[in-house]
Design an enzyme around this catalytic site. Structure first.
Site, PDB file in Angstrom:
ATOM      1  N   LYS A   1     -25.885  54.903 102.893  1.00 15.26           N
ATOM      2  CA  LYS A   1     -25.694  56.060 103.773  1.00 15.26           C
ATOM      3  C   LYS A   1     -25.997  55.675 105.218  1.00 15.26           C
ATOM      4  CE  LYS A   1     -27.282  59.188 100.116  1.00 15.26           C
ATOM      5  NZ  LYS A   1     -27.658  58.161  99.116  1.00 15.26           N
TER       6      LYS A   1
ATOM      7  N   ARG B   1     -29.539  49.770  95.283  1.00 18.20           N
ATOM      8  CA  ARG B   1     -28.950  49.367  96.554  1.00 18.20           C
ATOM      9  C   ARG B   1     -29.989  49.217  97.657  1.00 18.20           C
ATOM     10  NH1 ARG B   1     -24.182  50.285  97.567  1.00 18.20           N
ATOM     11  NH2 ARG B   1     -23.971  52.358  96.675  1.00 18.20           N
ATOM     12  N   TYR B   2     -30.947  50.120  97.654  1.00 15.45           N
ATOM     13  CA  TYR B   2     -31.974  50.125  98.708  1.00 15.45           C
ATOM     14  C   TYR B   2     -33.227  49.423  98.198  1.00 15.45           C
ATOM     15  CZ  TYR B   2     -28.975  53.843 100.607  1.00 15.45           C
ATOM     16  OH  TYR B   2     -27.928  54.573 101.086  1.00 15.45           O
TER      17      TYR B   2
ATOM     18  N   ARG C   1     -35.947  52.039  96.105  1.00 13.73           N
ATOM     19  CA  ARG C   1     -35.590  53.173  95.261  1.00 13.73           C
ATOM     20  C   ARG C   1     -34.294  52.915  94.506  1.00 13.73           C
ATOM     21  NH1 ARG C   1     -34.506  53.640 100.487  1.00 13.73           N
ATOM     22  NH2 ARG C   1     -32.880  54.995 101.310  1.00 13.73           N
TER      23      ARG C   1
ATOM     24  N   ARG D   1     -17.878  59.994  91.574  1.00 12.71           N
ATOM     25  CA  ARG D   1     -18.008  59.194  90.349  1.00 12.71           C
ATOM     26  C   ARG D   1     -16.980  59.587  89.306  1.00 12.71           C
ATOM     27  NH1 ARG D   1     -23.699  59.959  90.921  1.00 12.71           N
ATOM     28  NH2 ARG D   1     -23.908  58.557  92.688  1.00 12.71           N
TER      29      ARG D   1
ATOM     30  N   CYS E   1     -21.103  66.968  83.298  1.00 14.60           N
ATOM     31  CA  CYS E   1     -21.571  68.009  84.214  1.00 14.60           C
ATOM     32  C   CYS E   1     -21.238  69.377  83.621  1.00 14.60           C
ATOM     33  CB  CYS E   1     -20.879  67.876  85.570  1.00 14.60           C
ATOM     34  SG  CYS E   1     -21.382  66.417  86.489  1.00 14.60           S
TER      35      CYS E   1
ATOM     36  N   ASP F   1     -16.313  60.880 100.532  1.00  8.64           N
ATOM     37  CA  ASP F   1     -16.040  59.479 100.212  1.00  8.64           C
ATOM     38  C   ASP F   1     -14.535  59.260 100.057  1.00  8.64           C
ATOM     39  OD1 ASP F   1     -18.728  58.691 100.155  1.00  8.64           O
ATOM     40  OD2 ASP F   1     -18.974  59.351  98.081  1.00  8.64           O
TER      41      ASP F   1
ATOM     42  N   CYS G   1     -15.127  64.476  93.030  1.00  8.11           N
ATOM     43  CA  CYS G   1     -16.293  63.733  92.533  1.00  8.11           C
ATOM     44  C   CYS G   1     -16.224  62.262  92.918  1.00  8.11           C
ATOM     45  CB  CYS G   1     -16.374  63.856  91.013  1.00  8.11           C
ATOM     46  SG  CYS G   1     -17.740  62.904  90.306  1.00  8.11           S
TER      47      CYS G   1
ATOM     48  N   CYS H   1     -16.405  68.914  89.925  1.00  6.85           N
ATOM     49  CA  CYS H   1     -15.947  69.007  91.313  1.00  6.85           C
ATOM     50  C   CYS H   1     -14.723  68.094  91.446  1.00  6.85           C
ATOM     51  CB  CYS H   1     -17.030  68.512  92.264  1.00  6.85           C
ATOM     52  SG  CYS H   1     -18.652  69.262  92.009  1.00  6.85           S
TER      53      CYS H   1
ATOM     54  N   ASP I   1     -21.308  57.569 103.596  1.00  6.22           N
ATOM     55  CA  ASP I   1     -21.729  56.539 102.640  1.00  6.22           C
ATOM     56  C   ASP I   1     -20.713  55.414 102.830  1.00  6.22           C
ATOM     57  OD1 ASP I   1     -23.109  55.266 100.576  1.00  6.22           O
ATOM     58  OD2 ASP I   1     -23.351  57.146  99.470  1.00  6.22           O
TER      59      ASP I   1
HETATM   60  C1  PLP Z   1     -28.182  58.318  98.008  1.00 14.96           C
HETATM   61  C2  PLP Z   1     -28.729  57.204  97.233  1.00 14.96           C
HETATM   62  C3  PLP Z   1     -30.109  57.046  97.103  1.00 14.96           C
HETATM   63  C4  PLP Z   1     -31.118  57.991  97.723  1.00 14.96           C
HETATM   64  O1  PLP Z   1     -31.044  57.933  99.116  1.00 14.96           O
HETATM   65  P1  PLP Z   1     -32.045  58.819 100.028  1.00 14.96           P
HETATM   66  O2  PLP Z   1     -31.532  58.617 101.416  1.00 14.96           O
HETATM   67  O3  PLP Z   1     -33.413  58.264  99.811  1.00 14.96           O
HETATM   68  O4  PLP Z   1     -31.936  60.230  99.551  1.00 14.96           O
HETATM   69  C5  PLP Z   1     -30.563  55.955  96.376  1.00 14.96           C
HETATM   70  N1  PLP Z   1     -29.715  55.068  95.833  1.00 14.96           N
HETATM   71  C6  PLP Z   1     -28.380  55.192  95.956  1.00 14.96           C
HETATM   72  C7  PLP Z   1     -27.504  54.158  95.366  1.00 14.96           C
HETATM   73  C8  PLP Z   1     -27.843  56.267  96.653  1.00 14.96           C
HETATM   74  O5  PLP Z   1     -26.517  56.394  96.776  1.00 14.96           O
END
Ligand code: PLP
Length: 392
Positions: A351, A126-127, A130, A148, A139, A307, A146, A143, A344
């Site tokens: 986020k 998404r980002y 990363r 997911r 798990c 969420d 959850c 929870c 989120d």
């Molecule tokens: C939370 C998340 C991350 C990591 O986010 P950080 O703010 O760097 O901790 C990476 N990818 C996805 C899809 C996430 O939901």
């Protein structure tokens, strides 16, 4: 009556073992073995009713959980439940309730839009720099809120279908990815050898600078945090871990020992709490939690607004209350103790930080701010300050 509630705000680390298993003949050696803990998880209505009187809502919730998100509770975590407290904050997190079958128009099966951000099954990108790598659907315990639950535990209709080879290939080709977050499910349920295979493969990719794991195993199953596991993880530095604690009672002596062991192997620890009605939606509980986290060498990282997951309405607390709690921490306690409150974004926006307003007014000339005591101050922009003069 509510013995544990009185203890909760005392910032003491206590062991709750053997608790409900006091008369079961379990030895200390068995108790501290994570395989024994997993084998003896509570997963059935009859197993649950041996220890607790259930309400009608819980009973029906347990029966219906079999087709949605399975129930599983490790003996270690089960011992944190106060049987005399029907609103026990541990109970609310882990014992299914019939309200989980209530669905409102706003709620979704995939509230963070992960499925539509998967270039390869199991890899969420998404980002820009990363990825989130979902390596398992299991798990140690489940929870009830959850995010997911659509793919986790094996009980629902959808399956997590991670393609490891395709994921590694994607990561090798995508040189912009510098950070990989392993989650699921819980990666620490894998054997050391299986987990090391994944970590070493990622570590070999030159542009991956940073690896981390998101796990609730240190809390649900602290026996799993063995010296051997820590030594293996420490081979893959810079390696971080995010744990998941919601309530101060979860920080037992065993959990603290596990967290310290991880920290002693050079693994920086962060905590991700979920903001839950009746669990941690008050300032005193949250303040105790963040202080106990620092005492356990864990830095509070995120506080998540819950969420919009299907069947979570009974655990939803208002955003305004979350902001109020952050406001009650900032300035009043250690800066390291304060998590970033985030939503989120529903549907897949990622986020978004949510903060109390400390900026009262801002224009080209000045910023008017207030501090934690409500006092007002002005900060002039460089452009409107008079030229400095020599002073000697
Ligand atoms: C939370 C998340 C991350 C990591 O986010 P950080 O703010 O760097 O901790 C990476 N990818 C996805 C899809 C996430 O939901």
């Amino acid at each position: 009556m509510h013995h544990l509630r009185d203890q909760d705000l005392k910032k003491e680390f206590v062991s709750h073992a053997p608790g409900y298993w006091a008369n079961s003949g379990v030895t200390d050696e068995e108790w501290s073995n994570h395989t024994w803990q997993l084998k003896n998880r509570i997963t059935s209505l009859s197993g649950l009713e041996e220890h607790l009187n259930l309400s009608e809502e819980e009973r029906n919730g347990v029966i219906l959980s079999g087709s949605k998100l399975a129930m599983a509770i490790t003996p270690h975590f089960f011992n944190l439940i106060d049987r005399d407290d029907p609103d026990c904050p541990i109970r609310r997190q882990i014992i299914p309730r019939v309200e989980e079958t209530l669905v409102s128009d706003y709620e979704m099966a995939d509230p963070c839009g992960e499925d539509s951000h998967m270039p390869v099954p199991g890899l969420v990108h998404r980002y820009p720099d990363r990825v989130l790598f979902l390596v398992t659907d299991r798990c140690a315990a489940y929870c009830r809120y959850c995010t997911r639950s659509r793919v986790v535990s094996g009980a629902g209709e959808q399956e997590l279908d991670t393609d490891f080879e395709a994921a590694f290939q994607y990561l090798e080709e995508h040189t912009e990815v510098r950070d990989v977050l392993l989650s699921g499910g819980d990666p620490l349920l894998f054997s050391d050898a299986k987990l090391e295979k994944i970590l070493s493969r990622l570590h070999k990719i030159e542009h991956i600078e940073f690896i981390r794991i998101g796990s609730r195993v240190p809390i649900f199953l602290p026996q799993r945090i063995t010296p051997q596991l820590c030594e293996m993880l420490a081979k893959y530095h810079p390696f971080f871990m995010s744990v998941h604690v919601n309530h101060p009672r979860e920080l037992t002596t065993e959990v603290k020992e596990g967290l310290e062991r991880l920290a002693n192997h050079g693994i920086p620890l962060g905590n991700q709490s979920v903001f839950l009605r009746g669990v941690n939606d008050d300032l005193d509980t949250m303040k105790t939690l963040v202080h106990k986290l620092l005492m356990s060498r864990v830095r509070p990282y995120y506080l998540y607004q819950l969420d919009l997951i299907q069947g979570s309405s009974h655990l939803q607390a208002p955003v305004s209350k979350g902001i109020e709690i952050i406001e009650g921490l900032r300035g009043h306690t250690t800066g390291y103790a304060i998590p970033q409150f985030v939503i989120d974004a529903p549907g897949g926006g990622g986020k978004v930080p949510i903060n109390p307003d400390y900026v009262l007014q801002k224009n080209d000339e000045r910023t008017v701010i207030r501090n934690f005591e409500g006092k007002t101050f002005e900060y002039p922009e460089p452009a409107v300050r008079p030229d400095p003069v020599l002073d000697y």
